[in-house]
Design a protein around this motif. Structure first.
Motif, PDB file in Angstrom:
ATOM      1  N   ALA A 104       0.811  -1.159   0.137  1.00  0.00           N
ATOM      2  CA  ALA A 104       0.078  -0.002   0.070  1.00  0.00           C
ATOM      3  C   ALA A 104       0.865   1.299   0.062  1.00  0.00           C
ATOM      4  CB  ALA A 104      -0.911  -0.061   1.093  1.00  0.00           C
ATOM      5  N   ASN A 105       1.783   1.360   0.896  1.00  0.00           N
ATOM      6  CA  ASN A 105       2.954   2.435   0.935  1.00  0.00           C
ATOM      7  C   ASN A 105       3.449   2.543  -0.641  1.00  0.00           C
ATOM      8  OD1 ASN A 105       2.317   2.892   3.404  1.00  0.00           O
ATOM      9  ND2 ASN A 105       4.095   1.918   4.239  1.00  0.00           N
ATOM     10  N   ILE A 106       4.122   1.529  -1.153  1.00  0.00           N
ATOM     11  CA  ILE A 106       4.645   1.614  -2.381  1.00  0.00           C
ATOM     12  C   ILE A 106       3.761   2.013  -3.397  1.00  0.00           C
ATOM     13  CG2 ILE A 106       5.846   0.190  -4.231  1.00  0.00           C
ATOM     14  CD1 ILE A 106       7.220  -1.452  -2.003  1.00  0.00           C
ATOM     15  N   GLU A 107       2.482   1.615  -3.518  1.00  0.00           N
ATOM     16  CA  GLU A 107       1.488   2.146  -4.453  1.00  0.00           C
ATOM     17  C   GLU A 107       1.138   3.401  -4.280  1.00  0.00           C
ATOM     18  OE1 GLU A 107      -1.712  -0.488  -3.848  1.00  0.00           O
ATOM     19  OE2 GLU A 107      -1.085  -1.982  -5.482  1.00  0.00           O
ATOM     20  N   LYS A 108       1.268   3.983  -3.064  1.00  0.00           N
ATOM     21  CA  LYS A 108       0.921   5.450  -2.805  1.00  0.00           C
ATOM     22  C   LYS A 108       2.154   6.168  -3.251  1.00  0.00           C
ATOM     23  CE  LYS A 108      -0.025   8.305   1.162  1.00  0.00           C
ATOM     24  NZ  LYS A 108      -0.302   8.606   2.602  1.00  0.00           N
ATOM     25  N   GLU A 109       3.233   5.822  -2.988  1.00  0.00           N
ATOM     26  CA  GLU A 109       4.396   6.552  -3.420  1.00  0.00           C
ATOM     27  C   GLU A 109       4.644   6.524  -5.040  1.00  0.00           C
ATOM     28  OE1 GLU A 109       9.381   5.832  -2.977  1.00  0.00           O
ATOM     29  OE2 GLU A 109       7.985   5.334  -1.410  1.00  0.00           O
ATOM     30  N   LYS A 110       4.119   5.393  -5.544  1.00  0.00           N
ATOM     31  CA  LYS A 110       4.204   5.184  -7.062  1.00  0.00           C
ATOM     32  C   LYS A 110       3.183   6.302  -7.610  1.00  0.00           C
ATOM     33  CE  LYS A 110       2.777   2.295 -10.862  1.00  0.00           C
ATOM     34  NZ  LYS A 110       1.831   1.239 -11.212  1.00  0.00           N
ATOM     35  N   ARG A 111       1.908   6.467  -7.027  1.00  0.00           N
ATOM     36  CA  ARG A 111       0.974   7.522  -7.604  1.00  0.00           C
ATOM     37  C   ARG A 111       1.646   9.007  -7.151  1.00  0.00           C
ATOM     38  NH1 ARG A 111      -2.631   3.789  -5.064  1.00  0.00           N
ATOM     39  NH2 ARG A 111      -2.733   5.133  -3.359  1.00  0.00           N
ATOM     40  N   ALA A 112       2.153   9.159  -6.345  1.00  0.00           N
ATOM     41  CA  ALA A 112       2.820  10.404  -6.246  1.00  0.00           C
ATOM     42  C   ALA A 112       3.913  10.788  -6.993  1.00  0.00           C
ATOM     43  CB  ALA A 112       3.195  10.488  -4.525  1.00  0.00           C
ATOM     44  N   LEU A 113       4.739   9.627  -7.345  1.00  0.00           N
ATOM     45  CA  LEU A 113       5.871   9.731  -8.301  1.00  0.00           C
ATOM     46  C   LEU A 113       5.137  10.220  -9.832  1.00  0.00           C
ATOM     47  CD1 LEU A 113       8.509   7.521  -6.783  1.00  0.00           C
ATOM     48  CD2 LEU A 113       8.416   9.996  -6.922  1.00  0.00           C
ATOM     49  N   GLU A 114       3.865   9.324 -10.138  1.00  0.00           N
ATOM     50  CA  GLU A 114       3.581   9.492 -11.354  1.00  0.00           C
ATOM     51  C   GLU A 114       2.910  10.792 -11.576  1.00  0.00           C
ATOM     52  OE1 GLU A 114       0.724   6.177 -11.439  1.00  0.00           O
ATOM     53  OE2 GLU A 114       2.023   4.777 -12.511  1.00  0.00           O
ATOM     54  N   LYS A 115       2.389  11.394 -10.529  1.00  0.00           N
ATOM     55  CA  LYS A 115       1.822  12.798 -10.430  1.00  0.00           C
ATOM     56  C   LYS A 115       3.041  13.756 -10.648  1.00  0.00           C
ATOM     57  CE  LYS A 115      -1.042  15.929  -7.838  1.00  0.00           C
ATOM     58  NZ  LYS A 115      -1.600  16.102  -6.385  1.00  0.00           N
ATOM     59  N   LYS A 116       4.003  13.418 -10.049  1.00  0.00           N
ATOM     60  CA  LYS A 116       5.008  14.265 -10.014  1.00  0.00           C
ATOM     61  C   LYS A 116       5.790  14.409 -11.541  1.00  0.00           C
ATOM     62  CE  LYS A 116       8.856  15.911  -7.662  1.00  0.00           C
ATOM     63  NZ  LYS A 116       9.915  15.690  -6.434  1.00  0.00           N
ATOM     64  N   ILE A 117       5.644  13.037 -12.182  1.00  0.00           N
ATOM     65  CA  ILE A 117       6.432  12.817 -13.642  1.00  0.00           C
ATOM     66  C   ILE A 117       5.341  13.692 -14.478  1.00  0.00           C
ATOM     67  CG2 ILE A 117       6.559  11.231 -15.240  1.00  0.00           C
ATOM     68  CD1 ILE A 117       7.529   9.289 -13.335  1.00  0.00           C
ATOM     69  N   ASN A 118       3.869  13.457 -14.370  1.00  0.00           N
ATOM     70  CA  ASN A 118       3.156  14.135 -15.240  1.00  0.00           C
ATOM     71  C   ASN A 118       3.305  15.609 -15.044  1.00  0.00           C
ATOM     72  OD1 ASN A 118       2.079  12.058 -16.217  1.00  0.00           O
ATOM     73  ND2 ASN A 118       0.210  11.700 -14.702  1.00  0.00           N
TER      74      ASN A 118
END
Length: 150
Positions: A104-118
């Motif tokens: 769950a933490n990794i998925e949350k971090e992934k979403r935050a990183l994807e948002k930052k990448i966008n």
């Protein structure tokens, strides 16, 4: 009362000429000797029956105690196995919960990183567009400057 070994050597039965000859083992030399007389025979028969009954009772009680011992041992082993299984199951559940939390933490971090990448991709596109506009503008200004100088 004699032990099982003594009882087995105490009495031997031999049947000859339709008559039962009872034999006992002589303690001195170990040879078999025939028991004579009916009175002794009846007494001896009662003793043999008594010894047989006692032997049967002793054997039965020993077998019963062995049965109880092994049933208790099996019950202990079964309880230990169940306890071990429960412990392993509990540890597995805790480990699974930890992994689920990590996922769950990794998925949350992934979403935050994807948002930052966008966001960074959009900013990069905007900067690239601005750079191209400024290059175009610089090119135009350079041409205008040449025209004015001529």
């Amino acid at each position: 009362l004699p032990s099982c070994r003594e009882m087995s050597s105490l009495l031997g039965i031999r049947i000859l000429d339709n008559y039962v000859h009872r034999l006992i083992q002589n303690k001195g030399d170990g040879k078999l000797v025939e028991i004579e007389g009916h009175a002794d025979s009846d007494v001896m028969e009662e003793k043999v029956d008594s010894l047989t009954l006692e032997y049967t009772h002793l054997l039965t009680s020993q077998l019963e105690s062995q049965r109880l011992y092994f049933e208790e041992k099996m019950a202990r082993m079964e309880k230990e196995s169940i306890d071990q299984f429960s412990t392993i199951e509990e540890k597995s559940k805790k480990q699974c919960e930890r992994y689920e939390c990590q996922i769950a933490n990794i998925e949350k971090e992934k979403r935050a990183l994807e948002k930052k990448i966008n966001q960074l991709s959009a900013k990069f596109s905007k900067c690239t567009d601005q750079l191209n506009e400024e290059k175009e503008m610089n090119k135009c200004l350079t041409q205008n400057q040449r025209l004015w100088q001529e």
